[in-house]
Design an enzyme around this catalytic site. Structure first.
Site, PDB file in Angstrom:
ATOM      1  N   GLU A  40       0.830  -1.097   0.184  1.00  0.00           N
ATOM      2  CA  GLU A  40       0.394  -0.095   0.049  1.00  0.00           C
ATOM      3  C   GLU A  40       1.225   1.414  -0.057  1.00  0.00           C
ATOM      4  O   GLU A  40       1.663   1.326   0.774  1.00  0.00           O
ATOM      5  CB  GLU A  40      -0.794   0.204   1.493  1.00  0.00           C
ATOM      6  N   LYS A 111      -9.334   2.461  -1.555  1.00  0.00           N
ATOM      7  CA  LYS A 111      -9.337   1.783  -1.087  1.00  0.00           C
ATOM      8  C   LYS A 111     -10.409   2.264  -0.583  1.00  0.00           C
ATOM      9  O   LYS A 111     -11.606   3.823   0.160  1.00  0.00           O
ATOM     10  CB  LYS A 111      -8.519   2.361   0.414  1.00  0.00           C
ATOM     11  N   CYS A 144      -5.577  -3.680   1.888  1.00  0.00           N
ATOM     12  CA  CYS A 144      -4.801  -3.135   3.617  1.00  0.00           C
ATOM     13  C   CYS A 144      -6.027  -3.659   4.553  1.00  0.00           C
ATOM     14  O   CYS A 144      -7.001  -4.561   4.807  1.00  0.00           O
ATOM     15  CB  CYS A 144      -4.241  -2.117   4.613  1.00  0.00           C
ATOM     16  N   VAL A 171      -0.050  -2.422  10.860  1.00  0.00           N
ATOM     17  CA  VAL A 171       0.472  -2.514  11.997  1.00  0.00           C
ATOM     18  C   VAL A 171      -0.038  -3.352  12.740  1.00  0.00           C
ATOM     19  O   VAL A 171       0.724  -3.191  13.988  1.00  0.00           O
ATOM     20  CB  VAL A 171       0.337  -1.262  11.968  1.00  0.00           C
TER      21      VAL A 171
HETATM   22  C1  ACM Z   1      -3.752  -0.166   6.966  1.00  0.00           C
HETATM   23  O1  ACM Z   1      -5.138  -0.120   6.639  1.00  0.00           O
HETATM   24  N1  ACM Z   1      -2.959   0.234   6.476  1.00  0.00           N
HETATM   25  C2  ACM Z   1      -3.947  -0.482   8.550  1.00  0.00           C
END
Ligand code: ACM
Length: 259
Positions: A40, A111, A144, A171
């Site tokens: 990402e 996203k 993510c 994370v």
């Molecule tokens: C994330 O969505 N970068 C934790």
């Protein structure tokens, strides 16, 4: 067999020229890969201090030097590359994933589910869940934190995705519990490609991985090191949607009974 390369590396915040040069070197090592997947926000990195900073360091897709490098490399190496990028569109920013093949942009996914402070920086994507065909293999994209919301993954599988590319900046290690479940529930391959390093108060989790349609992790990177994981998959395994000899992931859905 289809050759998948997942590039786990450490983008540097705001330094798009350095990130482009580093990513280019790593992509060059993925000779003969059919699909190359990066993390990402590989162009700008992740943990922007504020929205103004993010606007300053980001580009429109057709002016983005990182995206141009991806297009050039995909043409030179005759391959498909998928990467997270920071997409500037007018006054808005999107946390996007770009798919390029043989020098051309095939599409972008924005996203949908924004994590924490991303809500101060980005607009949420509008939910375009397209499938991209590379040879015979069908590819979908998620980014993510999207992994905690099962609906788009199911829709991509219902649209016949064989593999879902999942550029990430994880994370925590929660994705290890959830992504294998998403892959077995939908009988698809999922390639979670994560980053390493620390940015301000965030430590990234590394451990990029690839799941097969049985929910098994078939390749995994280390926690802290820059690494390329190379795998060969028989993508046709994703086309068998039987769970047992009498159960099918989609035909056994009973939407009329869910109330
Ligand atoms: C994330 O969505 N970068 C934790």
């Amino acid at each position: 067999m289809t050759k998948i390369a997942q590039i786990q590396f450490k983008p540097i915040l705001g330094n798009i020229n350095l990130n482009t040069a580093n990513a280019e070197k790593l992509i060059s090592k993925c000779n003969n890969s059919d699909i190359i997947i990066l993390p990402e926000l590989s162009d700008t990195a992740y943990n922007f201090p504020d929205r103004n900073y993010a606007i300053e360091v980001s580009h429109k897709v057709n002016e983005n030097p990182f995206a141009k490098m991806l297009m050039n490399k995909s043409e030179e190496m005759n391959t498909c590359i998928i990467s997270g990028i920071c997409e500037k569109e007018g006054q808005y920013l999107f946390n996007s994933s770009i798919i390029v093949s043989k020098g051309k942009i095939l599409g972008l996914y924005r996203k949908i589910h924004l994590f924490m402070n991303e809500k101060d920086i980005f607009e949420a994507g509008d939910g375009l869940l397209d499938i991209y065909k590379i040879g015979d293999i069908k590819i979908g994209m998620q980014i993510c934190f999207d992994y905690l919301f099962p609906e788009p993954w199911r829709i991509l599988a219902q649209k016949k995705a064989d593999i879902i590319a999942h550029p990430s900046n994880l994370v925590t290690y929660n994705a290890f519990k959830v992504v294998p479940a998403l892959s077995i529930m939908n009988k698809v391959f999922i390639a979670t490609t994560n980053r390493i390093g620390t940015e301000r108060d965030l430590n990234f989790a590394g451990k990029s991985f690839l799941c097969n349609p049985n929910g098994e992790i078939i390749a995994e990177a280390s926690k802290l090191k820059e690494e390329i994981i190379l795998s060969e998959i028989d993508f046709k395994l994703s086309r068998n949607k039987m769970i047992t000899s009498r159960n099918h992931v989609f035909n056994d859905l009973r939407p009329d009974s869910y109330h």
